[in-house]
Design an enzyme around this catalytic site. Structure first.
Site, mmCIF file in Angstrom:
data_model
loop_
_atom_site.group_PDB
_atom_site.id
_atom_site.type_symbol
_atom_site.label_atom_id
_atom_site.label_comp_id
_atom_site.label_asym_id
_atom_site.label_seq_id
_atom_site.Cartn_x
_atom_site.Cartn_y
_atom_site.Cartn_z
ATOM 1 N N CYS A 7 -2.145 -23.979 -11.811
ATOM 2 C CA CYS A 7 -1.823 -22.564 -11.596
ATOM 3 C C CYS A 7 -2.055 -22.152 -10.145
ATOM 4 O O CYS A 7 -2.789 -22.810 -9.403
ATOM 5 C CB CYS A 7 -2.691 -21.719 -12.524
ATOM 6 S SG CYS A 7 -2.032 -20.070 -12.811
ATOM 7 N N ASP A 133 -10.512 -18.406 -20.479
ATOM 8 C CA ASP A 133 -10.921 -18.511 -19.086
ATOM 9 C C ASP A 133 -12.334 -17.937 -18.950
ATOM 10 O O ASP A 133 -12.863 -17.304 -19.874
ATOM 11 C CB ASP A 133 -9.916 -17.720 -18.223
ATOM 12 C CG ASP A 133 -9.964 -18.089 -16.761
ATOM 13 O OD1 ASP A 133 -10.749 -18.981 -16.375
ATOM 14 O OD2 ASP A 133 -9.209 -17.473 -15.982
HETATM 15 O O1 LIG Z 1 -5.743 -17.328 -9.863
HETATM 16 C C1 LIG Z 1 -5.737 -16.127 -9.604
HETATM 17 O O2 LIG Z 1 -5.869 -15.713 -8.434
HETATM 18 C C2 LIG Z 1 -5.594 -15.121 -10.706
HETATM 19 C C3 LIG Z 1 -5.629 -13.772 -10.387
HETATM 20 C C4 LIG Z 1 -5.493 -12.806 -11.376
HETATM 21 C C5 LIG Z 1 -5.303 -13.204 -12.695
HETATM 22 C C6 LIG Z 1 -5.244 -14.555 -13.026
HETATM 23 C C7 LIG Z 1 -5.405 -15.524 -12.055
HETATM 24 N N1 LIG Z 1 -5.395 -16.883 -12.384
HETATM 25 C C8 LIG Z 1 -5.110 -17.298 -13.712
HETATM 26 C C9 LIG Z 1 -5.190 -18.727 -14.063
HETATM 27 O O3 LIG Z 1 -4.485 -19.118 -15.010
HETATM 28 C C10 LIG Z 1 -6.161 -19.682 -13.413
HETATM 29 O O4 LIG Z 1 -5.597 -20.957 -13.454
HETATM 30 C C11 LIG Z 1 -7.448 -19.665 -14.242
HETATM 31 O O5 LIG Z 1 -8.077 -18.440 -14.036
HETATM 32 C C12 LIG Z 1 -8.417 -20.819 -13.850
HETATM 33 O O6 LIG Z 1 -8.796 -20.696 -12.520
HETATM 34 P P1 LIG Z 1 -9.890 -21.707 -11.879
HETATM 35 O O7 LIG Z 1 -11.226 -21.368 -12.439
HETATM 36 O O8 LIG Z 1 -9.817 -21.463 -10.412
HETATM 37 O O9 LIG Z 1 -9.448 -23.109 -12.218
#
Ligand SMILES: O=C(O)c1ccccc1NCC(=O)[C@H](O)[C@H](O)COP(=O)(O)O
Length: 218
Positions: A7, A133
Protein backbone atom coordinates in the site's frame (compact mmCIF):
# COMPACT_ATOMS: atom_id res chain seq x y z
CA UNK A 1 -3.44 -18.97 -0.64
CA UNK A 2 -2.25 -15.94 1.33
CA UNK A 3 -2.93 -12.61 -0.40
CA UNK A 4 -0.35 -9.81 -0.38
CA UNK A 5 -1.15 -6.10 -0.61
CA UNK A 6 1.50 -3.39 -0.84
CA UNK A 7 0.00 0.00 0.00
CA UNK A 8 0.91 3.65 -0.39
CA UNK A 9 2.34 3.63 -3.91
CA UNK A 10 2.81 6.91 -5.77
CA UNK A 11 5.22 6.07 -8.62
CA UNK A 12 4.34 4.20 -11.81
CA UNK A 13 7.68 2.35 -12.28
CA UNK A 14 7.45 1.05 -8.71
CA UNK A 15 3.84 -0.04 -9.24
CA UNK A 16 4.79 -1.99 -12.38
CA UNK A 17 7.80 -3.57 -10.66
CA UNK A 18 5.75 -4.58 -7.62
CA UNK A 19 3.01 -6.03 -9.83
CA UNK A 20 5.66 -8.02 -11.71
CA UNK A 21 6.78 -9.53 -8.40
CA UNK A 22 3.34 -11.13 -8.20
CA UNK A 23 1.54 -9.27 -5.45
CA UNK A 24 -2.26 -9.53 -5.33
CA UNK A 25 -3.10 -5.91 -4.55
CA UNK A 26 -1.56 -2.46 -4.60
CA UNK A 27 -2.98 0.47 -2.69
CA UNK A 28 -3.24 4.20 -3.44
CA UNK A 29 -3.91 6.60 -0.59
CA UNK A 30 -6.81 8.90 -1.48
CA UNK A 31 -6.69 10.65 1.90
CA UNK A 32 -5.48 14.24 1.31
CA UNK A 33 -3.86 14.59 4.76
CA UNK A 34 -1.57 11.57 4.20
CA UNK A 35 2.06 12.01 3.11
CA UNK A 36 1.28 9.16 0.69
CA UNK A 37 -1.65 10.97 -0.94
CA UNK A 38 -1.91 10.61 -4.70
CA UNK A 39 -4.43 12.43 -6.89
CA UNK A 40 -7.05 10.42 -8.82
CA UNK A 41 -5.61 11.44 -12.21
CA UNK A 42 -2.16 10.20 -11.20
CA UNK A 43 -3.65 6.91 -10.02
CA UNK A 44 -5.35 6.59 -13.39
CA UNK A 45 -2.06 7.18 -15.16
CA UNK A 46 -0.44 4.38 -13.15
CA UNK A 47 -3.35 1.98 -13.71
CA UNK A 48 -3.12 2.43 -17.49
CA UNK A 49 0.40 0.96 -17.21
CA UNK A 50 -0.86 -2.17 -15.43
CA UNK A 51 -3.06 -3.69 -18.13
CA UNK A 52 -0.94 -6.88 -18.25
CA UNK A 53 -2.06 -7.66 -14.67
CA UNK A 54 -5.85 -8.08 -15.00
CA UNK A 55 -6.14 -9.97 -11.69
CA UNK A 56 -4.38 -7.23 -9.72
CA UNK A 57 -6.55 -5.43 -7.16
CA UNK A 58 -5.98 -1.69 -7.56
CA UNK A 59 -7.14 -0.31 -4.25
CA UNK A 60 -8.20 3.25 -3.51
CA UNK A 61 -7.90 3.92 0.23
CA UNK A 62 -10.45 6.41 1.60
CA UNK A 63 -11.13 7.69 5.10
CA UNK A 64 -14.47 9.29 5.95
CA UNK A 65 -14.85 10.50 2.35
CA UNK A 66 -18.21 11.52 0.89
CA UNK A 67 -19.83 9.03 -1.48
CA UNK A 68 -19.56 11.63 -4.26
CA UNK A 69 -15.80 11.95 -3.71
CA UNK A 70 -15.38 8.19 -3.88
CA UNK A 71 -17.51 8.08 -7.02
CA UNK A 72 -15.43 10.80 -8.72
CA UNK A 73 -12.18 9.05 -7.75
CA UNK A 74 -13.39 5.67 -9.01
CA UNK A 75 -14.42 7.21 -12.34
CA UNK A 76 -11.23 9.23 -12.80
CA UNK A 77 -8.73 6.61 -11.67
CA UNK A 78 -10.23 3.27 -12.75
CA UNK A 79 -9.50 1.56 -9.42
CA UNK A 80 -11.27 -1.79 -9.07
CA UNK A 81 -11.26 -1.94 -5.26
CA UNK A 82 -12.46 0.47 -2.56
CA UNK A 83 -10.93 0.40 0.93
CA UNK A 84 -12.79 2.36 3.62
CA UNK A 85 -10.25 3.17 6.32
CA UNK A 86 -12.08 5.68 8.51
CA UNK A 87 -15.06 5.57 10.87
CA UNK A 88 -17.56 4.72 8.12
CA UNK A 89 -20.87 3.46 9.53
CA UNK A 90 -22.41 0.13 8.50
CA UNK A 91 -25.09 2.17 6.69
CA UNK A 92 -22.48 4.04 4.66
CA UNK A 93 -20.64 0.79 3.86
CA UNK A 94 -23.97 -0.69 2.72
CA UNK A 95 -24.53 2.31 0.43
CA UNK A 96 -21.05 1.93 -1.06
CA UNK A 97 -21.68 -1.81 -1.56
CA UNK A 98 -24.88 -1.04 -3.47
CA UNK A 99 -23.37 1.69 -5.65
CA UNK A 100 -20.16 -0.18 -6.50
CA UNK A 101 -21.52 -3.71 -6.81
CA UNK A 102 -18.77 -4.73 -9.26
CA UNK A 103 -15.91 -3.43 -7.15
CA UNK A 104 -14.14 -5.34 -4.42
CA UNK A 105 -14.92 -3.70 -1.06
CA UNK A 106 -12.56 -3.68 1.92
CA UNK A 107 -13.43 -2.24 5.33
CA UNK A 108 -10.42 -1.41 7.46
CA UNK A 109 -10.71 -1.18 11.22
CA UNK A 110 -8.09 0.14 13.59
CA UNK A 111 -7.94 -2.29 16.48
CA UNK A 112 -7.41 -0.97 20.01
CA UNK A 113 -9.12 -3.59 22.15
CA UNK A 114 -11.64 -6.44 22.14
CA UNK A 115 -14.51 -4.00 21.59
CA UNK A 116 -13.03 -2.74 18.33
CA UNK A 117 -12.48 -6.32 17.21
CA UNK A 118 -16.14 -7.10 17.99
CA UNK A 119 -17.10 -4.06 15.93
CA UNK A 120 -15.03 -5.41 13.02
CA UNK A 121 -17.05 -8.64 13.06
CA UNK A 122 -20.22 -6.62 12.47
CA UNK A 123 -18.90 -5.37 9.12
CA UNK A 124 -18.10 -8.86 7.81
CA UNK A 125 -21.50 -9.47 6.13
CA UNK A 126 -21.24 -6.13 4.31
CA UNK A 127 -17.85 -6.39 2.59
CA UNK A 128 -15.54 -8.72 0.66
CA UNK A 129 -12.55 -8.34 2.97
CA UNK A 130 -11.91 -7.01 6.48
CA UNK A 131 -8.54 -5.37 7.05
CA UNK A 132 -7.37 -5.10 10.65
CA UNK A 133 -4.85 -2.32 11.24
CA UNK A 134 -3.17 -0.72 14.25
CA UNK A 135 -4.97 1.99 16.22
CA UNK A 136 -3.06 5.26 16.54
CA UNK A 137 -4.53 8.35 18.23
CA UNK A 138 -3.29 10.76 15.54
CA UNK A 139 -2.77 8.74 12.36
CA UNK A 140 -5.33 6.86 10.32
CA UNK A 141 -2.91 4.41 8.73
CA UNK A 142 0.59 3.76 7.53
CA UNK A 143 1.77 4.06 11.13
CA UNK A 144 4.37 1.28 11.08
CA UNK A 145 3.03 0.15 14.43
CA UNK A 146 2.08 -3.42 15.24
CA UNK A 147 -0.71 -4.15 17.68
CA UNK A 148 -1.73 -6.83 20.16
CA UNK A 149 -2.28 -9.82 17.89
CA UNK A 150 -3.21 -11.93 20.94
CA UNK A 151 -6.64 -10.32 20.59
CA UNK A 152 -7.11 -12.41 17.44
CA UNK A 153 -7.04 -15.82 19.11
CA UNK A 154 -10.83 -16.30 18.67
CA UNK A 155 -11.34 -14.05 15.63
CA UNK A 156 -13.26 -15.94 12.94
CA UNK A 157 -15.24 -13.54 10.75
CA UNK A 158 -17.55 -14.76 8.00
CA UNK A 159 -15.42 -13.13 5.28
CA UNK A 160 -11.68 -13.15 4.51
CA UNK A 161 -9.57 -10.86 6.68
CA UNK A 162 -6.14 -9.31 6.13
CA UNK A 163 -3.60 -8.30 8.78
CA UNK A 164 -1.94 -4.85 8.67
CA UNK A 165 0.07 -2.64 10.97
CA UNK A 166 3.83 -2.63 11.44
CA UNK A 167 4.52 -5.63 9.23
CA UNK A 168 8.02 -5.91 7.74
CA UNK A 169 10.04 -8.54 5.86
CA UNK A 170 11.39 -9.56 9.28
CA UNK A 171 8.17 -10.11 11.20
CA UNK A 172 5.64 -11.03 8.48
CA UNK A 173 6.18 -14.78 8.66
CA UNK A 174 5.83 -14.98 12.42
CA UNK A 175 2.78 -12.69 12.30
CA UNK A 176 1.14 -15.01 9.78
CA UNK A 177 2.01 -18.10 11.80
CA UNK A 178 0.51 -16.55 14.92
CA UNK A 179 -2.66 -15.00 13.47
CA UNK A 180 -3.49 -17.07 10.34
CA UNK A 181 -4.89 -14.24 8.20
CA UNK A 182 -6.16 -14.61 4.63
CA UNK A 183 -3.85 -11.81 3.53
CA UNK A 184 -1.35 -9.23 4.72
CA UNK A 185 -0.92 -5.54 3.95
CA UNK A 186 2.31 -3.57 4.26
CA UNK A 187 3.22 0.04 3.68
CA UNK A 188 5.95 1.70 5.77
CA UNK A 189 7.77 -1.60 6.34
CA UNK A 190 8.64 -1.73 2.63
CA UNK A 191 9.45 1.88 1.79
CA UNK A 192 12.39 4.34 1.78
CA UNK A 193 10.14 7.25 2.74
CA UNK A 194 6.36 7.83 2.60
CA UNK A 195 5.13 6.89 -0.87
CA UNK A 196 8.57 5.83 -2.12
CA UNK A 197 8.64 2.02 -2.00
CA UNK A 198 11.82 0.00 -1.45
CA UNK A 199 11.74 -2.78 -4.04
CA UNK A 200 14.54 -4.67 -2.27
CA UNK A 201 12.37 -4.84 0.85
CA UNK A 202 9.36 -6.04 -1.16
CA UNK A 203 11.59 -8.77 -2.65
CA UNK A 204 12.91 -9.65 0.81
CA UNK A 205 9.32 -9.91 2.01
CA UNK A 206 8.41 -12.28 -0.79
CA UNK A 207 11.46 -14.45 -0.08
CA UNK A 208 10.47 -14.54 3.58
CA UNK A 209 6.94 -15.64 2.70
CA UNK A 210 8.31 -18.40 0.46
CA UNK A 211 10.77 -19.57 3.11
CA UNK A 212 9.50 -18.52 6.55
CA UNK A 213 12.57 -19.87 8.38
CA UNK A 214 15.21 -17.95 6.39
CA UNK A 215 17.04 -15.05 8.00
CA UNK A 216 16.12 -11.87 6.12
CA UNK A 217 18.75 -9.09 5.97
CA UNK A 218 16.33 -6.29 6.85
O1 LIG B 1 -0.70 4.90 4.61
C1 LIG B 1 -1.26 5.97 4.85
O2 LIG B 1 -0.64 7.05 4.82
C2 LIG B 1 -2.72 5.99 5.21
C3 LIG B 1 -3.31 7.21 5.50
C4 LIG B 1 -4.66 7.28 5.83
C5 LIG B 1 -5.42 6.12 5.85
C6 LIG B 1 -4.84 4.89 5.53
C7 LIG B 1 -3.49 4.81 5.23
N1 LIG B 1 -2.89 3.57 4.95
C8 LIG B 1 -3.68 2.39 4.87
C9 LIG B 1 -3.02 1.09 4.67
O3 LIG B 1 -3.69 0.20 4.12
C10 LIG B 1 -1.65 0.77 5.21
O4 LIG B 1 -1.08 -0.19 4.37
C11 LIG B 1 -1.83 0.18 6.61
O5 LIG B 1 -2.23 1.20 7.46
C12 LIG B 1 -0.51 -0.46 7.15
O6 LIG B 1 0.49 0.50 7.24
P1 LIG B 1 1.93 0.12 7.88
O7 LIG B 1 1.76 -0.05 9.35
O8 LIG B 1 2.80 1.28 7.55
O9 LIG B 1 2.41 -1.13 7.19
Amino acid sequence: MLKLKICGLTQAPQAVAIAQLGVDAIGFICVPSSPRYIAPGQIGNIITQLTEFPQLLTVGVFANAELETINDTVNTSGINTIQLHGQESPEFVTAIRAKFANHTLIKALRIKDQASLDQAQAYAPLVDILLLDAYHPEQLGGTGQAWDWNLLSHFQPECPWWLAGGLTPNNASSAIAQTQPDGIDLSSGVEHSPGNKDLAKVQALMRALENPFALIPF
